[in-house]
Structures are given as structure tokens and as C-alpha cells.
Design an enzyme around this catalytic site. Sequence first.
Site, short mmCIF file in Angstrom:
data_model
loop_
_atom_site.label_atom_id
_atom_site.label_comp_id
_atom_site.label_asym_id
_atom_site.label_seq_id
_atom_site.Cartn_x
_atom_site.Cartn_y
_atom_site.Cartn_z
N CYS A 165 22.24 21.53 -6.29
CA CYS A 165 22.52 20.16 -5.89
C CYS A 165 23.96 19.99 -5.39
O CYS A 165 24.31 18.97 -4.83
CB CYS A 165 22.30 19.20 -7.04
SG CYS A 165 20.58 19.02 -7.44
N ASP A 169 26.64 19.81 -7.36
CA ASP A 169 27.56 19.51 -8.45
C ASP A 169 26.86 19.61 -9.80
O ASP A 169 25.68 19.36 -9.93
CB ASP A 169 28.28 18.17 -8.29
CG ASP A 169 27.39 17.05 -7.78
OD1 ASP A 169 26.17 17.13 -8.02
OD2 ASP A 169 27.92 16.10 -7.19
N CYS A 209 32.89 18.65 -6.04
CA CYS A 209 33.96 18.25 -5.15
C CYS A 209 35.10 17.61 -5.94
O CYS A 209 35.05 17.50 -7.16
CB CYS A 209 33.42 17.29 -4.11
SG CYS A 209 32.68 15.84 -4.84
N CYS A 231 29.14 10.80 -8.39
CA CYS A 231 29.98 11.61 -9.28
C CYS A 231 30.21 10.89 -10.60
O CYS A 231 30.25 11.51 -11.67
CB CYS A 231 31.32 11.92 -8.63
SG CYS A 231 31.19 12.96 -7.17
#
Lengths: 284, 385
Positions: free
Chosen positions: A36, A38, A63, A107
Site C-alpha cells: 500500500c 505505508d 512518506c 496518514c
Amino acid sequence: MAWNYSELVKQHFFQPKNVGRVENADGTGDVGSIACGDALSLTIAVDKNTDIITDAKFQTFGCGSAIAASSMLTEMIKGKTLDEALKVSNADIAKALGGLPPEKMHCSVMGREALEAAVNNYRGITPEAHDEEEGRVICTCFGVTEGKLRHVIAENDLRTLEDITNYTKAGGGCGACIDELEILLEEHLQQKPHTPTPTAARQPLTNLQRISLIQELLDHEVRPILQEDAGDLELVDIDGLRVTIRMVGQCSGCRAAGLTTKWIEDKLREIVDPAIELHVKEDL
Amino acid sequence: MKRVYADNNATTQVAPEVLDAMMPYLTEKYGNPSSMHEFGGQVGKVIEDAREKVALALGAQNATEIVFLSCGTESDNTAIRSALATKKDRRKIVTTRVEHPAVLTLCRHLEREGYQVRYLPVDRQGNLNLDDLRDAMDDQVAVVSIMAANNETGVLYPVAEAARIAHQHGALFHTDAVQIMGKVPLNLQETDIDLLSISGHKIHAPKGIGALYIRRGSRFRPMILGGHQERGRRGGTENVPGIVALGKAAELSLQHIDDEQTRVRALRDRLETALLRIPNSIVNGDRDNRLPGTLNISFEFVEGEAMLLMLDQVGICASSGSACTSGTLEPSHVLRALGVPFSFAHGSLRFSFGRYNNDADVDHIIETLPPIIERLREISPFKPA
């Protein structure tokens, strides 16, 4: 494309706090995957007597904002009891970082999920039992379940498909699940979980409370519906129980304006106070 | 802080010689080439001079085969749309899965307009199998569009041979050559290529200028209609400074091909050798069939955007095909077409060198990147076994 990261995001990316694994961790939460793009592994130490998280560490593949959100999460939950920590929402993480670009909100959601997973792990709630709650996978590209979608949509009051993709990644791959996402979104928009509790269940309102309740009702319930028809309203004044609005866009001069204002007045009377009087200010 | 610009496939620095050549047309020589007076007329002559230079750099037969327009994307769009308009009875397009968005987005749009598009696959090295092209061809194909060199991996495609195959089936052949120009010699006269697109800012001219080569004798339909500029093939007052710049840049690009093939290639190879010493790293794209200055390399267990942010901190400009940098949630379509495993695709970096790079640039990357990867791997939950 260059992301516009806040100073806090950069700080937590370049000098992340609490990197690593808590030794003999009491709870572990692993979310995401390499496929995916992350993944986050959160480990926590918990004081058995007080339920306080005494230590938290993370390892993240991802990231800049994924690493920053993980770092911030560990800082936010250390010293809190498990129940207090669970009150930390993805929006809280994003806010603590001075905001995240919309495309990066997922995130913060990953941070929140890892926290839940670690607490569940500590409390002995097995991932299997948890998975059942999560329901079936809707976005197969990113493995996003119906349970997660419903939860994130409601908690963040998501209003568009783009929001859903920004927060959960769902729909960001092949796009085959877009129809199902539309249905979930539609359900959320119709349920309006943000409907304020009717007055009957409330204490008498102070002036300030009444003003903010009226504003909330207009912003969340009334204006989105008017906007669907390219119309809108402006709140002009609230004087005691007298609410003054101005209709704009397609609503101004609309032949059905009388019906619309009646509907708005009914809503205000139902939710805020039965004695509300609605006045429409005409444009000069 | 030392700045290392290693992103020349994205854009290039304007060459000082190019800036000098275009400057008078941004200042005192501002006449409109369409004007009747000599002040404008003299500007018309420099446009024809630039056209000669571009034709020479491409090995075109005649300068009239060159049309100036605004950019590579306009050139690609014009070429494909023109081919379709002049082959009205044919409803198929053949292209590849690794084209630039300038071609891919247009093709997806054309599918909605009712065209059938065949996207040819590439193998794990990024190479095209011409048998796939042969299989895709029939008398319904209007145009075949295959890039000359890929912007992400640098892999070269056999466009001369592909053009012959297209012609065998009566189709037109277009190639996006923006990345190859100035790096590999081109000689269009010796090929069957009908349409070829180039862009100024990839060859040290400024942004906002491009060109389309249209083989003499081919039918053509303009996309932008207006005045008689460019012999009616592209309306709109000419971007004179841009055209002069592209002419000068084309001239310089011919002179620098040897430098690209030797010195720039050596810089790339030295960086590649050094970076491959990092555990769990792979090169994306055929190492023997590539542009000389391009290196696309992946590091497992770290994510591209995170590496770019840290490289930026030490003054290094590069790019990545990771999801977080592709503007979508999935890694670049090129790396996916190659079948690069996801664990590597998310950790890809592209370095692209050019005329103004030197050994010190390579040294700086070799010194700074390994510790960055080490640090991100410390943060990562996944590790090399």
C-alpha cells in the site's frame, strides 16, 4: 509534486520522536502494508495498575507525513490512560501537526488505526474478532473495509468521494469500488449523524449556546442541501429568538423560496427552540 | 549549500548561449513576423533560420517539415488528432502502457470518443516486443504512437522498425521524442516516421516552446485554427523568442551528443555502481538499452517521497515514481507496467544527468544518499533480511 508541509510536519519528519520498538511491549499495533505504500508498527508499554501508557515507540514505512504523523501520535499518547488515548482522533493528530495536505489525511488515519490496534492487542481483543467488526473489504486495491469506511466517514464528517480517498485511500486505485463508496457516502449524508439533539433532551440554552447551535444547524444541515441546487444562505443576525437570513444564488428569487424558508424555520424550531422566528432579508 | 540538479528529464537549465540568442527578441526586436514592415519581416527570417536548425538536428529532409508550437504535450496531441482526422475510415490506435501522460490521457479520452486503443505491454526490463505490435496491427489502425525513450526509466524503443511495421498496414506512425533529442542521434530521413514531437525545455531552451515534425507529403489537420502562421498548420502569433531559443538549443544538442554518450554516461554509470552497493537495491529498466544520463533505481523498505525530502535538505534535486509523488495513490504507471514489485516501486528514485552535471555532483549523491536510506530503514518496520 512538492507538498506544502507545515513546519511541525517537517520537524517530526526530520527529527522524529520515539523511533523504534518498546522492549517487551504490552501492546503492538501493526497497520498498513508495503504494497500500500505505508505501514506503521506501534508498540506501547502500559502500567497495569493505572492503565497509563508509559512508553510508546513507532516504526513507519512511508512518506514524510506518515513518519511525522507516527511521531506525533507517540508524543500525544504517552502519559495518557488507554481510554484517554483512544479519544485521540485522526483529526487531532493532523491538528497537532499544524494540519496536513488533504491528500495526506490518510496518514493521520493510519496513526489512529495503529493506536486502536495496539490498545486492542493489550486488551486481548484478537485481530480476528476485530476484523469481523470491520466487515467486508470494499476497496480491494488498498484493503479498506466497510467498517473502517463508515467509521472514518462519520468521524470526519466526509462529504465527497475525494475526501474519502484522501482519508482512507479507498477509490484511489482502480476505481472499481466508486459506486459502493457513493452508497456509503449517501447513507452518511442522509443520516446526518451530526444532527444536534433536539431541545427536549437538552438543558435550557444560554444565548451563546443558542447562537452556535443555530450556526451548526444551518452549516451542516441546511446549506449543503441548498448548495445542491446551486443556492445558499447567509446568516445575517441572531437577536434572541429572531433569526435573520438572506437567500443567495439560485435560492434568491426562487419561486419555491417560501417553502424553503418554512422548512428551515421548522428545523430551527424542532432543534433549537419552538419559539424561533425566521426572517428573510430581501436583497436591495 | 551545494545544489545538485539531477532531474534533467523533468526540465533543464536554459543554456547561456540560448538565452543570449533569444534575448534580442524579448527586448528590441519585438516585431510581429506577420507584419508588412521590415521591422516585423526581419523577425520572420529568424524563424526560418531556427526551423532549419531544428530540421538539421532531427535529420529531417526539409525545414518545412517542422512546425513550431507551445510544448511537447501540444505536439503529441496535434500529431495524434491529425493522424485520426486524415485516416477517417480507421478507428484504432496502438500505443504503449509506458507513454507520457501527454499521449496516455489523450488516448483514454479518445476511447470515450469511440476509438479502440491497444496499449502494448513491456517486459520486466521495460522493453517492447515488436511481435506484440505486429499482432496488434490490422487495416483499422489509424496511428501507432510509441515514445522514442521513456522519461522515467530511459529505456529506448525501436521506433524506426515500429514505423516500418505501421506503414506495412497503412497506418501513420508518431513518436514522442522529447527525451531522446540531444542524447541519441536521430536521422528522420532514413526512417518511416511520419510525426515526431519535441520539447524545448528538455534540451536547454525555455519552457513554452515545442515542435512537431510532419513528414513532407503527409496529410495534416491543424489542431489550433487561426491565422496563417506556420503555413496554416498552427494558428497564433509565433513565440519568436522561444522559437529562436529552440533553434539554438537544437544546434547545441547536436554538438553535445558525443558528450552525452561518453561523459554524461560515465557519470550515470559511476552513480549506478555506487548505489547498487546499497543492500536491496535494483535498477529499473534495461541497463543496456537506455538513455545515457538516466538512472531509475529502487531501494526496498523505504519510500520515495521520504528520500526526496531528505535529498532536498542536502541540495539534491531528483524525482521518484512512488505513490506519494505520482500525485495518485499508486506507484507510477511505468514501474507498474514493468512489473516492478510494490516493495521496490514505492522506493524508486530517478536521477537524470545532463550537460551541466559533473563528477562533484555524483560524489555529493554518493556521500549523502546511503546514510539517508540507512536512516529511513531504521525508522521502517521492514528491514533487509
